[in-house]
Write a protein that holds these residues in place. Structure first.
Motif, mmCIF file in Angstrom:
data_model
loop_
_atom_site.group_PDB
_atom_site.id
_atom_site.type_symbol
_atom_site.label_atom_id
_atom_site.label_comp_id
_atom_site.label_asym_id
_atom_site.label_seq_id
_atom_site.Cartn_x
_atom_site.Cartn_y
_atom_site.Cartn_z
ATOM 1 N N SER A 23 9.973 4.541 -10.722
ATOM 2 C CA SER A 23 9.573 3.498 -11.657
ATOM 3 C C SER A 23 8.729 2.458 -10.939
ATOM 4 C CB SER A 23 10.814 2.825 -12.259
ATOM 5 O OG SER A 23 10.439 1.794 -13.152
ATOM 6 N N LEU A 60 4.867 2.206 -11.543
ATOM 7 C CA LEU A 60 3.413 2.364 -11.609
ATOM 8 C C LEU A 60 2.793 1.573 -12.760
ATOM 9 C CD1 LEU A 60 2.640 6.069 -10.660
ATOM 10 C CD2 LEU A 60 2.566 4.008 -9.263
ATOM 11 N N ASN A 61 3.620 0.923 -13.556
ATOM 12 C CA ASN A 61 3.095 0.018 -14.584
ATOM 13 C C ASN A 61 2.715 -1.335 -14.008
ATOM 14 O OD1 ASN A 61 5.920 -0.372 -14.097
ATOM 15 N ND2 ASN A 61 5.998 -1.733 -15.872
ATOM 16 N N LYS A 62 3.074 -1.577 -12.734
ATOM 17 C CA LYS A 62 2.822 -2.871 -12.105
ATOM 18 C C LYS A 62 1.541 -2.828 -11.275
ATOM 19 C CE LYS A 62 7.796 -3.719 -11.737
ATOM 20 N NZ LYS A 62 8.945 -3.919 -10.808
ATOM 21 N N SER A 63 0.752 -3.877 -11.375
ATOM 22 C CA SER A 63 -0.493 -3.963 -10.607
ATOM 23 C C SER A 63 -0.203 -4.133 -9.122
ATOM 24 C CB SER A 63 -1.342 -5.139 -11.093
ATOM 25 O OG SER A 63 -1.690 -4.984 -12.449
ATOM 26 N N ARG A 97 -1.457 5.307 -7.710
ATOM 27 C CA ARG A 97 -2.149 4.301 -8.527
ATOM 28 C C ARG A 97 -2.998 3.471 -7.579
ATOM 29 N NH1 ARG A 97 -0.434 -0.154 -13.029
ATOM 30 N NH2 ARG A 97 -2.096 -1.647 -12.532
ATOM 31 N N ASP A 143 -5.399 -0.012 -7.501
ATOM 32 C CA ASP A 143 -5.909 -1.227 -8.142
ATOM 33 C C ASP A 143 -7.073 -1.767 -7.322
ATOM 34 O OD1 ASP A 143 -3.881 -2.221 -10.409
ATOM 35 O OD2 ASP A 143 -2.719 -1.283 -8.798
ATOM 36 N N VAL A 172 -8.708 4.329 -15.531
ATOM 37 C CA VAL A 172 -7.975 3.776 -16.659
ATOM 38 C C VAL A 172 -8.628 2.496 -17.165
ATOM 39 C CG1 VAL A 172 -5.742 2.807 -17.399
ATOM 40 C CG2 VAL A 172 -5.811 4.773 -15.855
ATOM 41 N N GLU A 173 -9.163 1.723 -16.233
ATOM 42 C CA GLU A 173 -9.747 0.427 -16.574
ATOM 43 C C GLU A 173 -10.874 0.110 -15.599
ATOM 44 O OE1 GLU A 173 -8.263 -4.278 -16.737
ATOM 45 O OE2 GLU A 173 -6.806 -2.650 -16.676
ATOM 46 N N PHE A 217 -5.773 6.260 -11.659
ATOM 47 C CA PHE A 217 -4.631 7.076 -11.266
ATOM 48 C C PHE A 217 -5.155 8.362 -10.645
ATOM 49 C CE2 PHE A 217 -2.511 4.179 -14.094
ATOM 50 C CZ PHE A 217 -1.233 4.066 -13.549
#
Length: 228
Positions: free
Chosen positions: A62, A64-67, A98, A100, A122-123, A176
């Motif tokens: 858990s 990978l939703n965090k920058s 991931r 950033d 993704v962005e 990703f």
């Protein structure tokens, strides 16, 4: 004639073994990795946890939703999910990352010695590329392949080749990455060449890069940032 036959068999056997030089296929449902600190033997990979002790958490990660924190000189942060973070990946031949990127952030030229990489944006906007090796055909020696990627674009970097990603936009970017190894490894070129411990002799680097020795000493004296 007999010697030639033996040599032929040896060459074919070697070529066959090299053709399958990647993470081995598992021979069981799973082999959840034991923490290195608790391992008493060293193997090509990690030894297996007792299957009776395996739980669902061994296959779960858990976060990978965090920058990632990009406040470093490179302006990028790699958050890896390989066998070291997710023990259930052991023997399965895959991992995930991931990345950033701050505005104009860079994931610098590097290689993965044990994995092909496939990246999806993704962005944001990324300028990406890789350089070929030195094959027999001189027309594609050290050839640079590049592409500008936008959200939901995909790009693949072949195993072992030097590659990079650069955020060309004024806003952050996120990507990703899938890798074809449970433990792909990473060699960041500048860090490895100029930041090795102990240092590569300056005479070697001076001749290799064909620059003045003072330039080499300057580069070796820099703090080579890590985004992992």
């Amino acid at each position: 004639m007999a010697i030639r036959f033996v040599l032929t068999i040896a060459i074919v056997t070697l070529a066959s073994s090299l053709a399958y030089a990647s993470d081995p296929s598992p021979l069981q449902d799973f082999c959840v990795a034991v923490d290195d600190a608790k391992a008493s033997v060293f193997v090509n990979g990690k030894i297996c946890k007792d299957p009776k002790m395996v739980t669902a958490d061994d296959f779960f990660f858990s976060g990978l939703n965090k920058s990632g924190n990009t406040s470093n000189p490179l302006g990028s942060r790699v958050t890896a999910v390989n066998v070291n973070q997710l023990p259930g990946l052991n023997t399965l031949g895959i991992s995930l990352v991931r990345i950033d990127y701050a505005p104009y952030g860079l994931n610098p030229p590097h290689t993965h010695p044990r994995a092909t990489e496939i990246l999806v944006v993704v962005e944001g906007t990324l300028y990406v590329g890789f350089v070929t090796s030195n094959p027999a055909n001189p027309n594609i020696k050290n050839k640079l392949f590049t592409k500008t990627l936008y959200p939901r674009d995909v790009f693949v970097f072949p195993e072992g080749l030097i590659h990079f990603q650069f955020n060309t936009g004024k806003t952050k970017a996120v990507a990703f990455v899938g890798l074809s190894s449970q433990n792909p490894g990473v060699i960041t070129i500048a860090n490895a060449v100029f930041g090795s411990n102990p240092p590569i002799p300056s005479d070697v680097l001076t001749k290799a890069f064909q620059v003045d020795k003072n330039v080499v000493k300057y580069l070796q004296g820099q703090f080579w940032s890590d985004n992992n």
